[in-house]
Design an enzyme around this catalytic site. Structure first.
Site, PDB file in Angstrom:
ATOM      1  N   LYS A  11     -28.314   7.673  -0.857  1.00 26.72           N
ATOM      2  CA  LYS A  11     -29.516   8.497  -1.067  1.00 26.72           C
ATOM      3  C   LYS A  11     -29.118   9.752  -1.840  1.00 26.72           C
ATOM      4  O   LYS A  11     -28.064  10.343  -1.573  1.00 26.72           O
ATOM      5  CB  LYS A  11     -30.131   8.864   0.289  1.00 26.72           C
ATOM      6  CG  LYS A  11     -31.478   9.584   0.182  1.00 26.72           C
ATOM      7  CD  LYS A  11     -32.067   9.909   1.569  1.00 26.72           C
ATOM      8  CE  LYS A  11     -33.460  10.536   1.452  1.00 26.72           C
ATOM      9  NZ  LYS A  11     -34.040  10.876   2.773  1.00 26.72           N
ATOM     10  N   SER A  32     -38.956   9.372   3.258  1.00 20.24           N
ATOM     11  CA  SER A  32     -38.463   9.773   1.957  1.00 20.24           C
ATOM     12  C   SER A  32     -37.350   8.883   1.401  1.00 20.24           C
ATOM     13  O   SER A  32     -37.081   8.928   0.198  1.00 20.24           O
ATOM     14  CB  SER A  32     -37.942  11.213   2.045  1.00 20.24           C
ATOM     15  OG  SER A  32     -36.808  11.280   2.883  1.00 20.24           O
ATOM     16  N   SER A  70     -37.899   9.401   8.024  1.00 17.97           N
ATOM     17  CA  SER A  70     -37.578   9.025   6.641  1.00 17.97           C
ATOM     18  C   SER A  70     -36.599   7.862   6.482  1.00 17.97           C
ATOM     19  O   SER A  70     -36.366   7.398   5.366  1.00 17.97           O
ATOM     20  CB  SER A  70     -37.035  10.233   5.884  1.00 17.97           C
ATOM     21  OG  SER A  70     -38.087  11.081   5.501  1.00 17.97           O
TER      22      SER A  70
END
Ligand code: MG
Ligand code: ZN
Lengths: 95, 485, 496
Positions: free
Chosen positions: C80, C163, C187
């Protein structure tokens, strides 16, 4: 509860985010929506309830007082916008 | 000494509270392993944590916690076994995180007290509200470039103790003595080096005024970052005067942050209300509460040195010194050490005190030297006192010897020997000198015998002169009395 | 090979590498190709195929000399873009950090590197991890590989959740064997549910936060996103560990999480918190939840109805606490030391121009809300109140965990929705209604794909366990996985 434009302007200044005047009303409306949503917390009885400062039940770890970091100016300045002679620089501050 | 400002409408009193920022003595910073050393090329004593790089996290330095507790104990303050670091949010060029990690409603040290030794020998108690730990900011340089301000983060993250007093002071003099006393205490404790020139200690001064007799606390102004005792006193004087004039001319004191300009001797506003900060303090979620046990505090307590107040009491009770002399000798740790070394095992405490206070301090002041830089060691001054005690030299000669010691750094015995200053205690030699003076001064002898006893002093002077001051004054007196009847 | 390389699980890849069926370089090349082939999903902000190949070669060298570092050695993963990676641009999905190349490596990504894993690139995400759809990235939306087979959204591009949407989409599309995510209010779990994969948010303090761009410090936690429960256990093992550089990192042992596999749930008490239901929640989600309880019961667990009375207050609490922390955490982006700077006439002008241009709308909104709730006169009414309610929420969990071992609930109140559905902020926040409570209490949670919606979209079930009891969490998760028999399709775009 409803936020006025002045409050939004003040908050935006505190947060150092430039907000054009024509956006103030829209932002006030959105923030109002969120504040209206969180308003329901007032229903909860929290008399005598400790406010959480940390979710873990740990005690704070302590570091020994030794110098084992620093002396890495290249790394520190590597991503700076306008470094000069080992300094960071910002627009001149008039005091 | 009551300090009053005489205005047009009457007499005013000044109310002063101080926030002293004292840099903690530690090797590394409060939350990073970078060096705290003063100076250094810009941005070299900076870690990625100090530069607030994305994702960097603080880890607290155990030494800084200990130093804060130690200082709290020295201020006879309440030590809080549970305290919390909080973020103070504001944007500034030298504040890389855009928040300062500080402490807000749960500081590590609570209420305490500081005793001021006033010049007239009395004491004043000043309340301490709290002491908290916080990060220092970096340094902005505004005068290096026409368009830019330069930023050096070497100081960023160095640990500070902010010592907040109650608004208990009533004169610039008290504020000056207070700062000196705080400095003395932290230096005794070795928790701050007290070096005001390098910025290791600086004060925010809160000043308000009120009519004499009033007990109200009026709106105050905060004069930021004053970096010498003299400026603290001058700033208070100027600010109090300004406020009195303002109020008397129909104005109102506005809560403000101000700055003292020593060259003009006045304070000026830094920010007014419309730009007032809203610091949005909240507990730092990257850190946990600071918690420690009573045993931890006790263990630190056990290592505290004798502090100035206790030392002063001891000098008074054990050595019979006056409050004033004792107060002067304990002002810093080194002076106390020096004095006690001069005292040795059994020298005369009052005589030693006099020598240190009048002679040594005078000489050091003349040479602008600190006691650690004294050319005369405590050992040497002790030897000088011994020479007086065993009648090798007189007190008067000792002063000359001392001057030569200051100049040369030589041992007193060496100087006495080399310069032939040894006191004459040989009865024969003194008798010869006495006889000689009596024989050459018939007029004075007559006056003496005619009842003018004051003239005896003149005889002593003449005899001392004849012996270059080396005759033992006691023996001279005794012999004169015998000879003149 | 019986399976194409991109269809392997981490466990299968480990075994295949060990059996020398293929090399790490071959495995990596297959995934590098898949990343390129699936570019239209926009799962990555930065691709690092060259670095990946170097890492794979090094892994093969180690293997040849018998120095294998562990289960993750040679395993291609996505990172990420919230993790700072040394020498590789790390943007947090923000214009603010465009071009920011850290001189340091986050602890979690370093742990994975030290375990021999191969980073293929930096996965797209909502800016500063603020969002539930990966529509808040400066670098464009990430697309969910799933498509609705019927209903109003049929044929439209769907969001992957957020996210960690880039990570979720990449794992679901088989562009990598696993990916890192971070979870502040859901997330990891919510995008896992939307994308038909497994997403595990560990106990707060299990994985170091050092080097992860901070959103809300008291909530942020890194975790694995994988296609199987076992893979999550393997990958978490390489991510976790005490880190003295993070004061909130727990000084606890990292167990062998994989050892929980195959233990089943016999004898466990599993709580069904009755408050985990939302207005307008489709019946199919309630049904799936019921089915999940049945599976666990059939596998030998005891199902217990429990109550977490403050559940409905979790989301409003979160929307005070998280923005408050964020407003302070994001104050460092001031145009001075890194990232974007937009000049101005004064220092304040420069700050304001930079932050107006550098932050997207949702980030600005949260900074403003956070600034407001901390400001003078409002702090007690909002922030302190929220932290008190948070104490209550944590207290609810504490008392039910005296009675049960694990809780079972839905992960999200809906399946993936269409891109540009134009939800207002509060409606968007409701996506996290079931994931936020465990975040506020710092508890480990996992989303396991358990079934399909009537329109053919994946739905996850969430399990929540006691602090640092990921082993029990994984046991229950594996049982759900086995009972559900969920099949992740092979989407076009990947190698297969
Ligand atoms: Mg102050
Ligand atoms: Zn301060």
């Amino acid at each position: 509860m409803s936020l006025d434009r002045e409050t939004v302007r003040r908050i935006a200044y505190l947060a150092r985010i430039k907000v054009e005047d024509e956006r103030l009303d829209q932002i006030a409306g959105e923030l109002d929506g969120i504040l209206g949503f969180v308003e329901q917390l007032s229903e909860v009885d929290t008399d005598g309830v400790e406010a959480m400062t940390s979710v873990t039940e740990l005690t704070m770890p302590l570091r020994a007082d030794v110098i084992n970091d620093g002396d890495c100016r290249d790394k520190v300045l590597a991503n700076a916008t306008d470094p000069f002679d080992g300094f960071y620089t910002v627009p001149k501050v008039v005091e | 000494m009551t300090y009053r400002i005489v205005g047009e409408t009457g007499e005013w009193e000044v109310v002063i509270g101080l926030e002293v920022h004292a840099q903690v003595v530690s090797n590394s910073k409060l939350f990073s392993g970078a060096s705290t050393e003063f100076g250094g090329a810009p941005n070299t004593h900076v870690s990625l944590v100090d530069a607030a790089m994305p994702g960097m996290l603080p880890v607290v330095n155990e030494k800084c916690i200990e130093q804060a507790v130690r200082t709290g104990l020295g201020l006879k303050a309440k030590i809080n076994n549970y305290s919390v670091f909080a973020r103070k949010n504001y944007f500034y060029a030298d504040l890389p995180q855009s928040y300062q990690i500080s402490q807000f409603d749960k500081p590590i040290v609570g209420a305490g007290v500081v005793i001021l030794d006033m010049p007239d020998g009395t004491t004043r108690e000043i309340g301490i509200e709290r002491l908290h730990l916080e990060q220092d900011a970096g340094k902005s340089m505004h005068d290096q470039d026409p368009k830019r301000t330069f930023v050096d983060l070497n100081r960023s993250g160095v640990a500070l103790m902010e010592i907040v007093s109650d608004p208990d002071m009533r004169s610039p003099e008290e504020a000056g003595i207070y700062v000196r006393k705080i400095r003395s205490i932290v230096r005794y404790l070795e928790t701050c080096d007290g070096n005001m020139e390098q910025g290791s200690m600086r004060a925010d001064v809160n000043v308000s005024v009120r009519k004499v007799g009033s007990t109200e606390l009026n709106t105050r102004c905060e004069i930021k970052n004053v970096n010498s005792v003299r400026f603290v006193m001058q700033a208070i004087e100027a600010e109090a005067q300004r406020q009195v004039e303002l109020v008397e001319s129909g104005g109102e004191v506005e809560q403000q942050t101000r700055q003292f300009d020593p060259s003009k001797g006045e304070t000026k506003a830094m920010r007014s209300k419309e730009f007032a900060h809203d610091y949005r303090y909240f507990p730092d979620p990257d850190l946990l509460p600071i918690e420690f046990s009573e045993e931890y505090v006790e263990a630190i307590k056990a290592t505290l040195p004798e502090l100035p107040d206790e030392k002063k009491q001891r000098y008074m009770s054990e050595y019979g010194l006056s409050a004033y002399d004792a107060g002067v000798l304990v002002v810093d740790r080194e002076t106390g050490h020096y004095y006690e070394a001069v005292l040795g095992k059994n020298r005369d405490p009052k005589l030693a005190a006099n020598w240190v206070i009048s002679n040594l301090f005078g000489a050091l002041k003349a040479e602008s030297k600190s006691i650690e830089e004294s050319p005369v060691s405590a050992e040497q001054l002790g030897q000088l006192l011994d020479l007086i005690a065993d009648d090798t030299i007189s007190g008067k000669i000792a002063k000359d010897v001392f001057e030569k010691m200051i100049a040369s750094g030589d041992d007193p015995a060496v100087i006495v020997e080399k310069e032939g200053l040894k006191q004459i205690t040989d009865t024969g030699a003194i008798e010869a000198a006495v006889d000689d003076v009596i024989a050459n001064s018939p007029e004075q002898v007559a006056q003496f015998q005619g009842g003018n006893e004051k003239i005896a002093g003149w005889f002593v002077g003449q005899i001392m002169k004849a012996t270059q001051g080396k005759a033992n004054p006691g023996m001279v007196n005794k012999m004169l009395k015998e000879k003149l009847g | 090979m019986s399976k194409t390389l991109t269809n392997l699980t981490i466990a299968e890849a480990r075994d295949g590498l060990a059996a020398k069926e293929f090399s790490a370089v071959e495995l990596t090349e297959a995934h590098n190709d898949a990343v390129v082939a699936a570019r239209d999903l926009n799962a990555f902000v930065s691709e690092t195929p060259g670095l990946a190949l170097d890492a794979a070669k090094a892994s093969d060298v180690r293997r040849a000399s018998g120095d294998v570092l562990g289960s993750m050695d040679g395993v291609p993963i996505a990172m990420k873009d919230l993790f700072c990676t040394e020498g590789v641009q790390s943007t947090a999905g923000s214009h603010m950090l465009e071009g920011f190349v850290p001189a340091y490596e986050s602890t979690v990504s370093k742990n994975l590197k030290d375990a021999g894993s191969v980073m293929l690139g930096k996965a797209n995400m909502d800016e500063f991890a603020m969002g539930s759809s990966t529509e808040n990235s400066y670098y464009g939306n990430t697309i969910n590989p799933w498509k609705a087979s019927s209903g109003p959204d049929a044929g439209s591009d769907l969001v992957p959740g957020g996210s960690s949407g880039g990570s979720a989409s990449a794992v679901a599309t088989r562009l990598c064997l696993g990916a890192t995510g971070t979870d502040t209010g859901g997330s990891i779990r919510q995008p896992a549910s939307f994308s038909g994969i497994v997403g595990l948010k560990p106990t707060y303090g299990r994985c170091s936060r050092w080097g992860i761009v901070a959103f809300a410090s008291s909530l942020d936690q890194a975790g694995p996103m994988t296609r199987t429960v076992r893979d999550s256990a393997i990958m978490l093992g390489s991510m976790a560990g005490h880190d003295p550089k993070d004061s909130t990192s727990a000084p606890v042992e990292t167990p062998n999480f994989e050892s929980a596999m195959g233990l089943g749930v016999k004898g466990l008490r599993i709580g069904i918190p009755k408050e985990y239901t939302a207005e307008g929640m489709p019946q199919e989600i309630s049904d799936l939840w019921q089915l999940g309880a049945d599976w666990l019961r059939e596998a030998g667990a005891e199902i217990v109805d429990v109550s977490l009375p403050h559940t409905k207050y979790a989301l409003p609490t979160y929307y005070i606490v998280a923005p408050a922390e964020a407003s302070s955490n994001l104050a460092r982006y001031d145009g001075v030391r890194y990232g974007l700077r937009v000049e101005g006439d004064s220092l304040d002008d420069m700050y304001m121009n930079t932050r107006a241009a550098g932050f997207g709308e949702e980030v600005q909104r949260r900074i403003l809300i956070g600034t407001y709730v901390l400001s003078a006169g409002y702090y007690d009414a909002y922030y302190v109140k929220a932290q008190q309610v948070r104490t209550r929420i944590a207290g609810d969990f504490k008392s039910v965990f005296e009675d049960v071992d694990v809780l079972l609930a839905p992960t999200a109140p809906s399946p993936a929705f269409a891109m540009n559905a134009q939800l207002d902020p509060v409606s968007m926040y409701l996506n996290d209604i079931f994931t936020v409570p465990a975040s506020l209490a710092g508890l480990p949670g996992i989303s396991v794909p358990a079934g399909l919606s009537e329109h053919g979209l994946p739905l996850g079930l969430q399990l929540i366990a006691k602090p640092f009891d990921e082993l029990t969490l994984l046991r229950a998760a594996e049982t759900i996985e086995q009972s559900a028999g969920f099949e992740l399709p092979v989407f076009s775009g990947g190698e297969g």
